[in-house]
Design an enzyme around this catalytic site. Structure first.
Site, PDB file in Angstrom:
ATOM      1  N   ARG A   1       0.831  -1.216   0.000  1.00 41.43           N
ATOM      2  CA  ARG A   1       0.000   0.000   0.000  1.00 41.43           C
ATOM      3  C   ARG A   1       0.868   1.270   0.000  1.00 41.43           C
ATOM      4  O   ARG A   1       0.430   2.321  -0.440  1.00 41.43           O
ATOM      5  CB  ARG A   1      -0.943  -0.017   1.216  1.00 41.43           C
ATOM      6  CG  ARG A   1      -2.017   1.088   1.192  1.00 41.43           C
ATOM      7  CD  ARG A   1      -3.024   0.848   2.298  1.00 41.43           C
ATOM      8  NE  ARG A   1      -4.136   1.791   2.311  1.00 41.43           N
ATOM      9  CZ  ARG A   1      -4.343   2.718   3.251  1.00 41.43           C
ATOM     10  NH1 ARG A   1      -3.498   2.843   4.267  1.00 41.43           N
ATOM     11  NH2 ARG A   1      -5.409   3.504   3.193  1.00 41.43           N
TER      12      ARG A   1
ATOM     13  N   ILE B   1      -7.776   7.249  -0.609  1.00 39.02           N
ATOM     14  CA  ILE B   1      -7.522   5.816  -0.739  1.00 39.02           C
ATOM     15  C   ILE B   1      -8.281   5.184   0.417  1.00 39.02           C
ATOM     16  O   ILE B   1      -8.231   5.661   1.553  1.00 39.02           O
ATOM     17  CB  ILE B   1      -6.006   5.485  -0.700  1.00 39.02           C
ATOM     18  CG1 ILE B   1      -5.761   3.971  -0.775  1.00 39.02           C
ATOM     19  CG2 ILE B   1      -5.316   6.069   0.518  1.00 39.02           C
ATOM     20  CD1 ILE B   1      -4.265   3.602  -0.941  1.00 39.02           C
ATOM     21  N   SER B   2      -9.030   4.122   0.132  1.00 34.88           N
ATOM     22  CA  SER B   2      -9.904   3.525   1.152  1.00 34.88           C
ATOM     23  C   SER B   2      -9.100   2.872   2.265  1.00 34.88           C
ATOM     24  O   SER B   2      -7.922   2.550   2.110  1.00 34.88           O
ATOM     25  CB  SER B   2     -10.812   2.479   0.506  1.00 34.88           C
ATOM     26  OG  SER B   2     -11.432   3.015  -0.632  1.00 34.88           O
ATOM     27  N   GLN B   3      -9.807   2.629   3.360  1.00 37.08           N
ATOM     28  CA  GLN B   3      -9.236   1.933   4.514  1.00 37.08           C
ATOM     29  C   GLN B   3      -8.940   0.476   4.105  1.00 37.08           C
ATOM     30  O   GLN B   3      -9.806  -0.170   3.514  1.00 37.08           O
ATOM     31  CB  GLN B   3     -10.324   1.973   5.589  1.00 37.08           C
ATOM     32  CG  GLN B   3      -9.938   1.468   6.920  1.00 37.08           C
ATOM     33  CD  GLN B   3     -11.090   1.661   7.911  1.00 37.08           C
ATOM     34  OE1 GLN B   3     -12.037   2.406   7.645  1.00 37.08           O
ATOM     35  NE2 GLN B   3     -11.007   0.988   9.022  1.00 37.08           N
ATOM     36  N   PRO B   4      -7.759  -0.051   4.396  1.00 37.90           N
ATOM     37  CA  PRO B   4      -7.429  -1.409   3.955  1.00 37.90           C
ATOM     38  C   PRO B   4      -8.452  -2.471   4.365  1.00 37.90           C
ATOM     39  O   PRO B   4      -8.789  -3.343   3.558  1.00 37.90           O
ATOM     40  CB  PRO B   4      -6.073  -1.679   4.617  1.00 37.90           C
ATOM     41  CG  PRO B   4      -5.477  -0.333   4.807  1.00 37.90           C
ATOM     42  CD  PRO B   4      -6.612   0.615   5.046  1.00 37.90           C
TER      43      PRO B   4
END
Ligand code: SAH
Length: 218
Positions: free
Chosen positions: A39, A65-68
């Protein structure tokens, strides 16, 4: 939880995967795909040192960027098969597309911002992810030329699942999309296309940037 400068790459990776598991990402194929994609490549500038935290982070063009763990849960909910063709609406940093790339035959990913598509494409090339096709487009209309799709993932919030996307889903296909007002908590839903219509189930509460019609200025 901030990153410890003394932490080794292996320790950081272990912690990242542990966070995913504790938040419900349990599918071994999804965990493996996420283990393979760093990431840190997708987060630049002042937020780069937070890339391994389970948090959304700002990216250019006012997007995130989205939360993993949310990336993992959405990917898991899609139940992707190795021969599937997947459409992602909302390339953003390219992180989600890179993870999808390891799980299916081909990924089409669309974003309304040229800059985001170009930067994501550069990372896909660097990583040798040649099964991803990124295009600048209004994804709320889908990608009629390549339809129908086995799976569709929308990573921006719509008030309702967009009609063109429902129409571009194969029978037996699955779409995951956050629905609700952009300034409120939204519900992640899974839509399954059946012979006769669509089945809907609610997965969890989420918060995404809005799906905006038309192309962006940059
Ligand atoms: N999946 C991304 C995060 C996406 S953030 C990642 O892994 O980093 C949501 C993205 O949706 C933004 O980049 C935004 O530009 C894009 N977007 C919003 N409306 C869109 C539309 N109509 N068509 C295509 N992309 C759109």
């Amino acid at each position: 939880m901030t990153d410890d400068p003394e932490e080794t790459t292996a320790e950081r990776k272990m912690r990242f995967l542990f966070q995913l598991r504790t938040r419900g990402v349990t599918d071994p194929r999804v965990l493996e795909a996420m283990e393979n994609i760093d990431r840190g490549l997708f987060v630049r500038g002042q937020f780069a040192d937070r890339a391994y935290e389970d948090t959304p982070l700002p990216i250019p063009c006012g997007q995130t960027i989205s939360q993993p763990s949310v990336v993992g849960l959405m990917t898991q909910a899609l139940a992707i098969g190795a021969r599937d063709t997947v459409l992602e609406v909302g390339t953003g940093s390219g992180y989600q597309a890179a993870i999808l790339s390891g799980l299916c035959r081909r990924v089409y990913t669309l974003d309304r911002h040229r800059r985001l598509v170009q930067e994501a494409e550069a990372i896909f090339t660097q990583l040798g992810l040649y099964n991803i096709i990124a295009q600048i487009a209004d994804g709320s209309r889908g990608l009629p030329d390549q339809a129908p799709f086995d799976r569709i993932l929308v990573t921006a919030a719509a008030e309702d699942p967009p009609g063109p996307l429902l129409a571009q889903l194969k029978i037996g296909g699955i779409m995951v999309v956050p629905v609700g007002q952009s300034d409120a908590v939204q519900t992640l839903i899974r839509v399954t296309r059946t012979e006769t219509g669509f089945d809907y189930d609610e997965l969890r509460q989420v918060r995404f940037v809005p799906l905006v019609e038309g192309l962006g200025q940059t």
